[in-house]
Design an enzyme around this catalytic site. Structure first.
Site, PDB file in Angstrom:
ATOM      1  N   CYS A  63      40.004  33.726  35.889  1.00  0.00           N
ATOM      2  CA  CYS A  63      40.502  35.095  35.706  1.00  0.00           C
ATOM      3  C   CYS A  63      41.338  35.544  36.897  1.00  0.00           C
ATOM      4  O   CYS A  63      42.105  36.488  36.774  1.00  0.00           O
ATOM      5  CB  CYS A  63      39.347  36.048  35.424  1.00  0.00           C
ATOM      6  SG  CYS A  63      38.135  36.133  36.734  1.00  0.00           S
ATOM      7  N   ARG A 113      38.605  51.352  37.027  1.00  0.00           N
ATOM      8  CA  ARG A 113      37.997  50.170  37.662  1.00  0.00           C
ATOM      9  C   ARG A 113      37.025  50.672  38.703  1.00  0.00           C
ATOM     10  O   ARG A 113      37.404  51.379  39.648  1.00  0.00           O
ATOM     11  CB  ARG A 113      39.079  49.291  38.299  1.00  0.00           C
ATOM     12  CG  ARG A 113      38.484  48.210  39.192  1.00  0.00           C
ATOM     13  CD  ARG A 113      39.474  47.141  39.603  1.00  0.00           C
ATOM     14  NE  ARG A 113      39.752  46.232  38.512  1.00  0.00           N
ATOM     15  CZ  ARG A 113      40.173  44.974  38.668  1.00  0.00           C
ATOM     16  NH1 ARG A 113      40.361  44.487  39.875  1.00  0.00           N
ATOM     17  NH2 ARG A 113      40.404  44.212  37.635  1.00  0.00           N
ATOM     18  N   ARG A 115      47.287  39.243  30.102  1.00  0.00           N
ATOM     19  CA  ARG A 115      46.721  40.564  30.349  1.00  0.00           C
ATOM     20  C   ARG A 115      47.656  41.643  29.813  1.00  0.00           C
ATOM     21  O   ARG A 115      47.228  42.615  29.199  1.00  0.00           O
ATOM     22  CB  ARG A 115      46.492  40.773  31.865  1.00  0.00           C
ATOM     23  CG  ARG A 115      45.487  39.810  32.499  1.00  0.00           C
ATOM     24  CD  ARG A 115      44.080  40.031  31.987  1.00  0.00           C
ATOM     25  NE  ARG A 115      43.672  41.412  32.170  1.00  0.00           N
ATOM     26  CZ  ARG A 115      43.177  41.905  33.311  1.00  0.00           C
ATOM     27  NH1 ARG A 115      42.990  41.117  34.341  1.00  0.00           N
ATOM     28  NH2 ARG A 115      42.819  43.179  33.395  1.00  0.00           N
ATOM     29  N   GLN A 151      39.984  41.439  30.498  1.00  0.00           N
ATOM     30  CA  GLN A 151      40.194  40.035  30.862  1.00  0.00           C
ATOM     31  C   GLN A 151      39.800  39.125  29.699  1.00  0.00           C
ATOM     32  O   GLN A 151      40.516  38.188  29.352  1.00  0.00           O
ATOM     33  CB  GLN A 151      39.378  39.700  32.110  1.00  0.00           C
ATOM     34  CG  GLN A 151      39.529  38.270  32.566  1.00  0.00           C
ATOM     35  CD  GLN A 151      40.930  37.976  33.090  1.00  0.00           C
ATOM     36  OE1 GLN A 151      41.410  38.649  33.996  1.00  0.00           O
ATOM     37  NE2 GLN A 151      41.608  36.976  32.533  1.00  0.00           N
ATOM     38  N   HIS A 184      34.124  43.038  32.056  1.00  0.00           N
ATOM     39  CA  HIS A 184      35.581  43.047  32.282  1.00  0.00           C
ATOM     40  C   HIS A 184      36.247  42.733  30.929  1.00  0.00           C
ATOM     41  O   HIS A 184      36.795  41.660  30.723  1.00  0.00           O
ATOM     42  CB  HIS A 184      35.946  42.005  33.342  1.00  0.00           C
ATOM     43  CG  HIS A 184      37.329  42.149  33.901  1.00  0.00           C
ATOM     44  ND1 HIS A 184      38.208  43.157  33.534  1.00  0.00           N
ATOM     45  CD2 HIS A 184      38.012  41.387  34.808  1.00  0.00           C
ATOM     46  CE1 HIS A 184      39.343  43.007  34.207  1.00  0.00           C
ATOM     47  NE2 HIS A 184      39.256  41.949  34.972  1.00  0.00           N
ATOM     48  N   ASP A 238      35.273  31.846  37.998  1.00  0.00           N
ATOM     49  CA  ASP A 238      35.611  33.129  38.611  1.00  0.00           C
ATOM     50  C   ASP A 238      35.140  33.028  40.060  1.00  0.00           C
ATOM     51  O   ASP A 238      34.342  32.143  40.404  1.00  0.00           O
ATOM     52  CB  ASP A 238      34.858  34.238  37.841  1.00  0.00           C
ATOM     53  CG  ASP A 238      35.100  35.633  38.399  1.00  0.00           C
ATOM     54  OD1 ASP A 238      36.062  35.824  39.175  1.00  0.00           O
ATOM     55  OD2 ASP A 238      34.316  36.549  38.053  1.00  0.00           O
TER      56      ASP A 238
HETATM   57  N1  NVA Z   1      33.973  38.905  39.106  1.00  0.00           N
HETATM   58  C1  NVA Z   1      35.176  39.309  39.799  1.00  0.00           C
HETATM   59  C2  NVA Z   1      36.311  39.466  38.844  1.00  0.00           C
HETATM   60  C3  NVA Z   1      37.630  39.763  39.494  1.00  0.00           C
HETATM   61  C4  NVA Z   1      38.725  39.971  38.520  1.00  0.00           C
HETATM   62  C5  NVA Z   1      34.908  40.601  40.543  1.00  0.00           C
HETATM   63  O1  NVA Z   1      34.238  41.480  39.998  1.00  0.00           O
HETATM   64  O2  NVA Z   1      35.348  40.735  41.691  1.00  0.00           O
HETATM   65  N1   CP Z   2      41.614  39.236  36.860  1.00  0.00           N
HETATM   66  C1   CP Z   2      41.800  40.463  37.376  1.00  0.00           C
HETATM   67  O1   CP Z   2      41.273  41.450  36.874  1.00  0.00           O
HETATM   68  O2   CP Z   2      42.638  40.495  38.433  1.00  0.00           O
HETATM   69  P1   CP Z   2      42.855  41.730  39.413  1.00  0.00           P
HETATM   70  O3   CP Z   2      41.574  41.945  40.154  1.00  0.00           O
HETATM   71  O4   CP Z   2      43.983  41.314  40.304  1.00  0.00           O
HETATM   72  O5   CP Z   2      43.213  42.938  38.595  1.00  0.00           O
END
Ligand code: NVA
Ligand code: CP
Length: 303
Positions: free
Chosen positions: A260, A103, A288, A133, A130, A220
């Site tokens: 999400c 990540r 997930r 997700q 992502h 989101d």
């Molecule tokens: N668009 C959000 C998704 C979080 C799961 C982010 O990148 O923070």
């Molecule tokens: N939706 C998602 O990826 O959640 P987290 O950021 O908690 O992993």
């Protein structure tokens, strides 16, 4: 399948196969002898540069349920955080770990890790995509709506974030109708739309028309990780794109609301809609785990 770098790189057949397998894994959870040791003796590294609840927990639990060990590495605790290049990190981990779950910010870092590490590499969220997700979301659509064929998904809010972009690739690969309802400045840019090419994706600022006949109302956070400095401006511009009762009323009968997560109540979704739809939203979060177990098994088989 050697890596999961984005929905962009998947074929329709690969997506169907992952979701079919996720359905089976979910049904047999806890009593599936065929998978409980499938990754036995393996260690999968999880390198996270950004915060996570769902992704981290679902991968750690999923790896455990498949017999593997999860090695969680906060990027700031390893030399990567002090400037060691991602390709050198990959060359080291590639000689010790059996797979990597990453990540981070730049999509290129995940691409480079996959190249230099030469072990199965999973994008657990970048600024670009992502995919984990989306696969859980498709599983939820299968369960709640019977599938995604002929369905209309409307994504409200920051349409140019990783989720909006991954949804656009899912729409292209699967032929589902995607409407991105976002202010012009938060719609996927021209360069992205050109790369996407022909796809059943519509961009609009009209939230009411976007809600009409929708089967999935999706949102989101308006402030993705890394965008905190822009929070005040984003909250102001995106305010008209909140999912609330007025939009839900226009959707199809049986439509689901999806997020999400994490959710910011009364920002991208009203408190009332969030709580009314908590069951389908947290089913999405649970999925997930099942979707990612299918990903891990597919990657192990593809080595
Ligand atoms: N668009 C959000 C998704 C979080 C799961 C982010 O990148 O923070
Ligand atoms: N939706 C998602 O990826 O959640 P987290 O950021 O908690 O992993």
């Amino acid at each position: 399948m050697k890596h999961l770098l984005g929905i962009e790189q998947l074929t329709k057949e690969e997506i169907f196969s992952l979701i079919d397998h996720a359905v089976e894994l979910k049904r047999k959870r806890g009593r599936d002898e065929a998978v409980k040791d499938i990754l036995k003796g393996e260690t999968w590294a999880m390198i996270f540069t950004k915060s996570s609840t769902r992704t981290r927990v679902s991968f750690e639990v999923g790896l455990n349920e498949l017999g593997a060990t999860a090695l969680f590495l906060n990027a700031n605790d390893i030399q990567l955080g002090r400037g060691e290049p991602i390709k050198d990190t990959a060359r080291v981990l590639g000689r010790m770990a059996h797979g990597a779950i990453i990540r981070t910010f730049a999509q290129q870092d995940v691409v480079d890790f996959a190249e230099y590490g030469a072990i199965p590499t999973i994008n657990a969220l970048t600024d670009e995509e992502h995919p984990c997700q989306i696969l859980a979301d498709l599983l939820t659509m299968r369960e709640r709506l019977g599938g995604w064929e002929g369905k209309k998904v409307t994504f409200f809010g920051d349409g140019d974030c990783n989720m909006g972009r991954s949804w656009a690739w899912a729409a292209k690969r699967l032929g589902l109708e995607l409407v991105i309802a976002a202010p012009r400045a938060f719609q996927p840019d021209d360069e992205f739309m050109e790369r996407l090419g022909e796809a059943p994706v519509t961009l609009t600022e009209d939230v009411l028309a976007a809600s009409d006949g929708a089967d999935v109302l999706y949102t989101d956070t308006w402030v993705s990780m890394g965008r905190e400095a822009e929070a005040a401006e984003r909250l102001k511009i995106l305010a008209p794109f909140q999912i609330n009762a007025a939009l839900v009323d226009r959707a199809n009968d049986g439509a689901i609301v999806q997020h999400c997560l994490p959710a910011y109540r009364d920002k991208e979704i009203s408190e009332a809609v969030f709580e009314e739809r908590a069951d389908e939203i947290f089913q999405q979060a649970e999925n997930r785990l099942h979707a990612q177990k299918a990903i891990l098994i597919a990657l192990a088989a593809g080595r």
